[in-house]
Motif scaffolding. Structure first.
Motif, PDB file in Angstrom:
ATOM      1  N   VAL A 353       0.848  -1.188   0.000  1.00 36.56           N
ATOM      2  CA  VAL A 353       0.000   0.000   0.000  1.00 36.56           C
ATOM      3  C   VAL A 353       0.887   1.243   0.000  1.00 36.56           C
ATOM      4  O   VAL A 353       1.982   1.242   0.586  1.00 36.56           O
ATOM      5  N   CYS A 354       0.435   2.286  -0.666  1.00 40.96           N
ATOM      6  CA  CYS A 354       1.248   3.493  -0.804  1.00 40.96           C
ATOM      7  C   CYS A 354       1.635   4.049   0.567  1.00 40.96           C
ATOM      8  O   CYS A 354       0.765   4.341   1.391  1.00 40.96           O
ATOM      9  N   PRO A 355       2.934   4.224   0.831  1.00 41.82           N
ATOM     10  CA  PRO A 355       3.353   4.737   2.137  1.00 41.82           C
ATOM     11  C   PRO A 355       3.191   6.247   2.274  1.00 41.82           C
ATOM     12  O   PRO A 355       3.360   6.777   3.371  1.00 41.82           O
ATOM     13  N   ALA A 356       2.852   6.931   1.170  1.00 43.09           N
ATOM     14  CA  ALA A 356       2.780   8.396   1.202  1.00 43.09           C
ATOM     15  C   ALA A 356       1.355   8.906   1.074  1.00 43.09           C
ATOM     16  O   ALA A 356       1.132  10.049   0.690  1.00 43.09           O
ATOM     17  N   LYS A 357       0.373   8.080   1.432  1.00 49.20           N
ATOM     18  CA  LYS A 357      -1.012   8.501   1.196  1.00 49.20           C
ATOM     19  C   LYS A 357      -1.419   9.693   2.055  1.00 49.20           C
ATOM     20  O   LYS A 357      -2.172  10.562   1.587  1.00 49.20           O
ATOM     21  N   ASP A 358      -0.958   9.788   3.287  1.00 49.57           N
ATOM     22  CA  ASP A 358      -1.350  10.916   4.132  1.00 49.57           C
ATOM     23  C   ASP A 358      -0.766  12.241   3.625  1.00 49.57           C
ATOM     24  O   ASP A 358      -1.509  13.228   3.476  1.00 49.57           O
ATOM     25  N   PRO A 359       0.549  12.310   3.345  1.00 51.35           N
ATOM     26  CA  PRO A 359       1.063  13.550   2.740  1.00 51.35           C
ATOM     27  C   PRO A 359       0.403  13.869   1.404  1.00 51.35           C
ATOM     28  O   PRO A 359       0.161  15.035   1.089  1.00 51.35           O
ATOM     29  N   ALA A 360       0.097  12.843   0.620  1.00 53.77           N
ATOM     30  CA  ALA A 360      -0.537  13.079  -0.683  1.00 53.77           C
ATOM     31  C   ALA A 360      -1.894  13.748  -0.515  1.00 53.77           C
ATOM     32  O   ALA A 360      -2.241  14.673  -1.266  1.00 53.77           O
ATOM     33  N   LEU A 361      -2.671  13.297   0.465  1.00 57.28           N
ATOM     34  CA  LEU A 361      -3.982  13.903   0.707  1.00 57.28           C
ATOM     35  C   LEU A 361      -3.847  15.349   1.172  1.00 57.28           C
ATOM     36  O   LEU A 361      -4.632  16.214   0.767  1.00 57.28           O
ATOM     37  N   VAL A 362      -2.864  15.621   2.016  1.00 53.64           N
ATOM     38  CA  VAL A 362      -2.632  16.995   2.472  1.00 53.64           C
ATOM     39  C   VAL A 362      -2.320  17.896   1.285  1.00 53.64           C
ATOM     40  O   VAL A 362      -2.866  18.998   1.147  1.00 53.64           O
ATOM     41  N   ILE A 363      -1.450  17.427   0.390  1.00 57.84           N
ATOM     42  CA  ILE A 363      -1.061  18.232  -0.770  1.00 57.84           C
ATOM     43  C   ILE A 363      -2.262  18.486  -1.677  1.00 57.84           C
ATOM     44  O   ILE A 363      -2.524  19.624  -2.085  1.00 57.84           O
ATOM     45  N   ALA A 364      -3.012  17.428  -2.000  1.00 58.17           N
ATOM     46  CA  ALA A 364      -4.138  17.573  -2.923  1.00 58.17           C
ATOM     47  C   ALA A 364      -5.218  18.496  -2.351  1.00 58.17           C
ATOM     48  O   ALA A 364      -5.697  19.414  -3.040  1.00 58.17           O
ATOM     49  N   VAL A 365      -5.615  18.269  -1.110  1.00 59.10           N
ATOM     50  CA  VAL A 365      -6.683  19.068  -0.506  1.00 59.10           C
ATOM     51  C   VAL A 365      -6.248  20.525  -0.361  1.00 59.10           C
ATOM     52  O   VAL A 365      -7.000  21.453  -0.691  1.00 59.10           O
ATOM     53  N   THR A 366      -5.026  20.748   0.124  1.00 52.82           N
ATOM     54  CA  THR A 366      -4.553  22.119   0.320  1.00 52.82           C
ATOM     55  C   THR A 366      -4.435  22.854  -1.004  1.00 52.82           C
ATOM     56  O   THR A 366      -4.767  24.045  -1.102  1.00 52.82           O
ATOM     57  N   ALA A 367      -3.970  22.164  -2.040  1.00 52.66           N
ATOM     58  CA  ALA A 367      -3.829  22.799  -3.353  1.00 52.66           C
ATOM     59  C   ALA A 367      -5.177  23.250  -3.897  1.00 52.66           C
ATOM     60  O   ALA A 367      -5.314  24.366  -4.431  1.00 52.66           O
ATOM     61  N   ILE A 368      -6.194  22.421  -3.769  1.00 50.52           N
ATOM     62  CA  ILE A 368      -7.524  22.773  -4.272  1.00 50.52           C
ATOM     63  C   ILE A 368      -8.134  23.885  -3.431  1.00 50.52           C
ATOM     64  O   ILE A 368      -8.699  24.852  -3.953  1.00 50.52           O
ATOM     65  N   GLU A 369      -8.033  23.765  -2.110  1.00 53.30           N
ATOM     66  CA  GLU A 369      -8.587  24.803  -1.229  1.00 53.30           C
ATOM     67  C   GLU A 369      -7.965  26.163  -1.511  1.00 53.30           C
ATOM     68  O   GLU A 369      -8.666  27.188  -1.545  1.00 53.30           O
ATOM     69  N   THR A 370      -6.653  26.189  -1.709  1.00 57.34           N
ATOM     70  CA  THR A 370      -5.971  27.460  -1.948  1.00 57.34           C
ATOM     71  C   THR A 370      -6.404  28.082  -3.261  1.00 57.34           C
ATOM     72  O   THR A 370      -6.646  29.297  -3.344  1.00 57.34           O
ATOM     73  N   LEU A 371      -6.538  27.271  -4.296  1.00 57.22           N
ATOM     74  CA  LEU A 371      -6.991  27.774  -5.594  1.00 57.22           C
ATOM     75  C   LEU A 371      -8.377  28.395  -5.482  1.00 57.22           C
ATOM     76  O   LEU A 371      -8.628  29.497  -5.989  1.00 57.22           O
ATOM     77  N   LEU A 372      -9.285  27.706  -4.818  1.00 61.96           N
ATOM     78  CA  LEU A 372     -10.655  28.201  -4.683  1.00 61.96           C
ATOM     79  C   LEU A 372     -10.726  29.448  -3.808  1.00 61.96           C
ATOM     80  O   LEU A 372     -11.556  30.340  -4.032  1.00 61.96           O
ATOM     81  N   SER A 373      -9.877  29.528  -2.811  1.00 61.26           N
ATOM     82  CA  SER A 373      -9.867  30.695  -1.932  1.00 61.26           C
ATOM     83  C   SER A 373      -9.293  31.919  -2.629  1.00 61.26           C
ATOM     84  O   SER A 373      -9.798  33.034  -2.468  1.00 61.26           O
ATOM     85  N   ARG A 374      -8.222  31.710  -3.402  1.00 60.26           N
ATOM     86  CA  ARG A 374      -7.584  32.845  -4.081  1.00 60.26           C
ATOM     87  C   ARG A 374      -8.397  33.339  -5.271  1.00 60.26           C
ATOM     88  O   ARG A 374      -8.304  34.500  -5.653  1.00 60.26           O
ATOM     89  N   LEU A 375      -9.184  32.466  -5.860  1.00 59.90           N
ATOM     90  CA  LEU A 375      -9.997  32.836  -7.026  1.00 59.90           C
ATOM     91  C   LEU A 375     -11.463  32.506  -6.720  1.00 59.90           C
ATOM     92  O   LEU A 375     -12.020  31.545  -7.251  1.00 59.90           O
ATOM     93  N   PRO A 376     -12.098  33.274  -5.863  1.00 64.45           N
ATOM     94  CA  PRO A 376     -13.437  32.906  -5.378  1.00 64.45           C
ATOM     95  C   PRO A 376     -14.517  32.869  -6.456  1.00 64.45           C
ATOM     96  O   PRO A 376     -15.558  32.241  -6.251  1.00 64.45           O
ATOM     97  N   ASP A 377     -14.304  33.544  -7.594  1.00 62.37           N
ATOM     98  CA  ASP A 377     -15.323  33.503  -8.645  1.00 62.37           C
ATOM     99  C   ASP A 377     -14.916  32.608  -9.810  1.00 62.37           C
ATOM    100  O   ASP A 377     -15.490  32.694 -10.900  1.00 62.37           O
ATOM    101  N   VAL A 378     -13.943  31.742  -9.595  1.00 61.76           N
ATOM    102  CA  VAL A 378     -13.460  30.875 -10.668  1.00 61.76           C
ATOM    103  C   VAL A 378     -14.575  29.946 -11.150  1.00 61.76           C
ATOM    104  O   VAL A 378     -15.401  29.480 -10.367  1.00 61.76           O
TER     105      VAL A 378
END
Length: 455
Positions: A353-378
């Motif tokens: 099983v992938c040993p990096a799943k927890d960091p991967a989830l942090v990266i994916a979720v944070t990246a999407i949240e930041t995009l949506l926050s910085r561009l609220p009308d995207v």
């Protein structure tokens, strides 16, 4: 997303005319239709994963889980690959970089696997997730700032954001100075683009990084791997780094872009006056269930002839897991409710099983949240259902994700911006021999470092 045809008749290249082809434009335009047809043949079926390369593809969730957890009968060492050993695999096959043996945890079994994997897990467990989230936010700010200035209110999330963000985050996590980090980014990008010379560029850059960390270790994953009690050789170090770097970047890019598409294109995630919409974590989880970033991979080799639901799997013939098909297996709908929400196989299962799943989830979720926050009308420029996928068999990734937004300078998220829950505390493709990537990418890491210093 594109809807599959639900074809009842064999598509071109199906077993009626030869094996079904899991590559090319027809597969890319309708992967789900191909999986639907294969399921009619049983829990597994022979397919061509590349021209002249036959594998047994497992599409059943239960069968996939059985194989992933039965490491005594199904091993990962691809030096057993019968057709390859008999010279029946084309020497220039694109399957070879993905499936050929490398001395790392992905292709190892037993004690060798345990030793190599322990070095990886012990190194990754020291990654501070709060610090990682801050680094992702900084990289996201940089990338959004770049395309906001250059694209005049339009951008492609895949090319301008999702593909670049993991490369920059990983350069920091692995302790790359600018000159080496630039070439590592060029090498990794070139591998997935099929650029000639990318393999050599990445290999040389990793060699220099390993030599540097031998002399001057730091607080980074490369140094932790090097200092681990497993005493990895330079060759083992290089191959572990290839797995972690190349295996994490492309799947993360796919998760970020597809998750963003869901947040912007699926009504259940939309914010309204009466509903806050589902959080980003739910969108990422849906990606892992329905659009597994690593679609078909995890080569296994039966140590003896094995019967699987009436089909004989021959010893030393490759068996690949279709994570994409297994996760969307219609039989799953009968008992998915009683399973954990994270019982998908997107990260694999069992000892590999992938040993990096927890960091991967942090990266994916944070990246999407930041995009949506910085561009609220995207918003999407292409309807959700019309987005297209790349035609590669190995990954499920969007070819592009066009967006529009109101251009603005970088600023903290406003109260009106999208808000979601904070993130809670990737089988790696091998290198592919394939003109050098675009020169602009050769300075990506250097440009980011200069930006972060205010230069």
């Amino acid at each position: 997303m594109q809807q599959h045809t639900g074809t009842q008749s064999p598509p071109p290249g199906c077993p009626a005319h030869g094996n079904l082809s899991l590559y090319g434009t027809q597969f890319g335009s309708d992967p789900d239709g191909h999986y639907d047809y294969l399921r009619k043949l049983g829990p597994s079926a022979p397919v061509d994963i590349a021209p002249g390369v036959e594998v047994e593809l497992v599409t059943s969730y239960d069968a996939a889980l059985y194989i992933l957890q039965n490491d005594a009968t199904f091993v990962r060492d691809s030096r057993r690959w019968r057709a390859l050993n008999e010279g029946r695999v084309p020497a220039d096959s694109p399957a070879l970089p993905m499936m050929a043996y490398r001395p790392n945890a992905l292709f190892s079994d037993g004690a060798a696997h345990a030793r190599l994997r322990q070095a990886v897990t012990d190194s990754l467990v020291k990654v501070n997730e709060h610090r990682l989230a801050r680094q992702v936010q900084q990289v996201a700010d940089y990338l959004i700032d770049q395309f906001s200035r250059q694209r005049l209110g339009q951008a492609d999330v895949v090319a301008d954001y999702a593909t670049q963000l993991p490369l920059l985050v990983f350069s920091d996590l692995f302790g790359c100075p600018a000159a080496i980090g630039d070439r590592i980014i060029v090498g990794i990008s070139g591998i997935f683009e099929g650029s000639p010379g990318a393999n050599e560029i990445l290999g040389q850059a990793l060699g220099e990084l390993i030599a540097l960390k031998r002399r001057h270790p730091g607080d980074d994953i490369t140094s932790r791997l090097m200092e681990h009690s497993a005493n990895l050789t330079d060759e083992e170090m290089a191959n572990q780094l290839v797995t972690l770097l190349s295996g994490g970047t492309a799947p993360l890019a796919a998760a970020i872009s597809t998750g963003t598409a869901l947040m912007l294109g699926d009504d259940k995630y939309a914010q309204t006056q009466t509903s806050a919409g589902l959080p980003v974590e739910d969108a990422v989880n849906e990606v892992l269930w329905k659009y597994a970033p690593i679609a078909n991979y995890a080569g296994h080799y039966p140590v003896q002839d094995v019967e699987l639901a009436g089909r004989m799997l021959k010893a030393n013939d490759p068996v690949l897991i279709s994570f994409a098909a297994a996760n969307t297996d219609p039989l799953m709908s009968e008992h998915r409710q009683r399973l954990s929400g994270r019982a998908h196989l997107a990260f694999g299962a069992g000892k590999h099983v992938c040993p990096a799943k927890d960091p991967a989830l942090v990266i994916a979720v944070t990246a999407i949240e930041t995009l949506l926050s910085r561009l609220p009308d995207v918003e999407l420029r292409t309807p959700f259902a019309d987005l297209s996928w790349t035609p590669a068999p190995w990954s499920r990734s969007l070819a592009s994700l066009p967006i529009r937004f109101t251009p603005r300078s970088m600023q903290a998220p406003s109260p009106a911006a999208r808000t979601h829950n904070a993130p809670s505390p990737v089988p790696a493709p091998a290198l592919k021999q394939a003109a050098a990537p675009q020169p602009a990418k050769s300075t990506l890491w250097s440009r980011f470092l200069a930006w972060s210093k205010g230069e």
